[in-house]
Design a protein around this motif. Structure first.
Motif, PDB file in Angstrom:
ATOM      1  N   PRO A  37       0.754  -1.038   0.134  1.00 57.11           N
ATOM      2  CA  PRO A  37       0.208  -0.036   0.087  1.00 57.11           C
ATOM      3  C   PRO A  37       0.910   1.158   0.217  1.00 57.11           C
ATOM      4  CG  PRO A  37      -0.844  -1.487   1.596  1.00 57.11           C
ATOM      5  CD  PRO A  37       0.542  -1.999   1.035  1.00 57.11           C
ATOM      6  N   GLN A  38       0.465   2.360  -0.514  1.00 59.78           N
ATOM      7  CA  GLN A  38       1.170   3.620  -0.697  1.00 59.78           C
ATOM      8  C   GLN A  38       0.113   4.515  -0.040  1.00 59.78           C
ATOM      9  OE1 GLN A  38       1.995   4.047  -4.916  1.00 59.78           O
ATOM     10  NE2 GLN A  38       3.190   2.570  -5.072  1.00 59.78           N
ATOM     11  N   HIS A  41      -3.910   4.735  -0.542  1.00 60.42           N
ATOM     12  CA  HIS A  41      -4.269   3.759  -0.160  1.00 60.42           C
ATOM     13  C   HIS A  41      -4.387   3.738   1.286  1.00 60.42           C
ATOM     14  CE1 HIS A  41      -4.450  -0.594   0.802  1.00 60.42           C
ATOM     15  NE2 HIS A  41      -4.991  -0.668  -0.654  1.00 60.42           N
ATOM     16  N   SER A 113      -4.745  -0.010  -5.781  1.00 58.44           N
ATOM     17  CA  SER A 113      -3.261   0.541  -5.729  1.00 58.44           C
ATOM     18  C   SER A 113      -3.044   0.915  -7.214  1.00 58.44           C
ATOM     19  CB  SER A 113      -2.580  -0.489  -5.087  1.00 58.44           C
ATOM     20  OG  SER A 113      -2.603  -0.697  -3.624  1.00 58.44           O
TER      21      SER A 113
END
Length: 187
Positions: A37-38, A41, A113
């Motif tokens: 996850p970034q 997100h 994502s």
């Protein structure tokens, strides 16, 4: 998206493997690692789970879980947020939350994502709907839209900031607009 193994594993063999970060899912005999996850997100996931729990958990209506492994119907998936109605949360003998969830969530929420396949995520949501999930959401931060999936009904797409997003019947006291959802990215 990383696809592993060199040999085919059964679901039971997969479940005995040590957990890795980010999580891997077992789908149609294959192990597929979810992307890390970034920022967008992670922000949406954290805020959304907390918002659901702030409204539904104190009343013992439902509880949201982040990155919870759910194993059912020959798959083992890890939705970004899994919401279970209170009476369906697996429990230990002492009443605490169990470690193993061998059932589909009542509401599954996925946040797309950048490097993730929308098709793969949609297939997981549709799989959940086959196993009594009441509603599935696919949140697309890039497009600032939400796809809402219901059993035996056409998919709806919400992309207007003032649009009130539908929720499962058990969550009727939880209200969220698309603008509220993506507003979490600005806080």
């Amino acid at each position: 998206m990383v696809q592993t193994p060199t040999k085919v594993l059964t679901l039971e063999e997969f479940l005995k493997l040590p957990e890795i970060k980010p999580a891997s899912e077992y789908i149609d005999g294959r192990i597929i690692q979810k992307p890390m996850p970034q920022g967008e997100h992670s922000a949406i996931q954290t805020e959304f789970a907390a918002a659901i729990n702030a409204i539904l958990k104190p009343q013992r209506i439902a509880r949201a879980f982040s990155e919870l492994r759910c194993t059912f119907g020959g798959r083992s998936i890890v939705p970004d947020i899994s919401v279970f109605t209170w009476e369906r949360i697996p429990r230990k003998e002492n009443g605490g939350v169990a470690n193993v969830f061998s059932t589909a969530p009542d509401w599954t929420i996925e946040i797309l994502s950048p490097d993730q396949s929308q098709t793969k995520v949609t297939k997981n949501i549709l799989h959940c709907l086959k196993y009594e999930t009441q509603m599935g959401w696919l949140i697309d931060p890039d497009e600032q839209s939400v796809f809402v999936y219901l059993p035996d009904r056409p998919t709806e797409v919400f992309d207007e900031p003032e649009a009130r997003l539908p929720v499962p019947e058990f969550a009727n006291n939880f209200s969220l607009t698309l603008g509220d959802l993506f507003g979490w990215l600005l806080e």
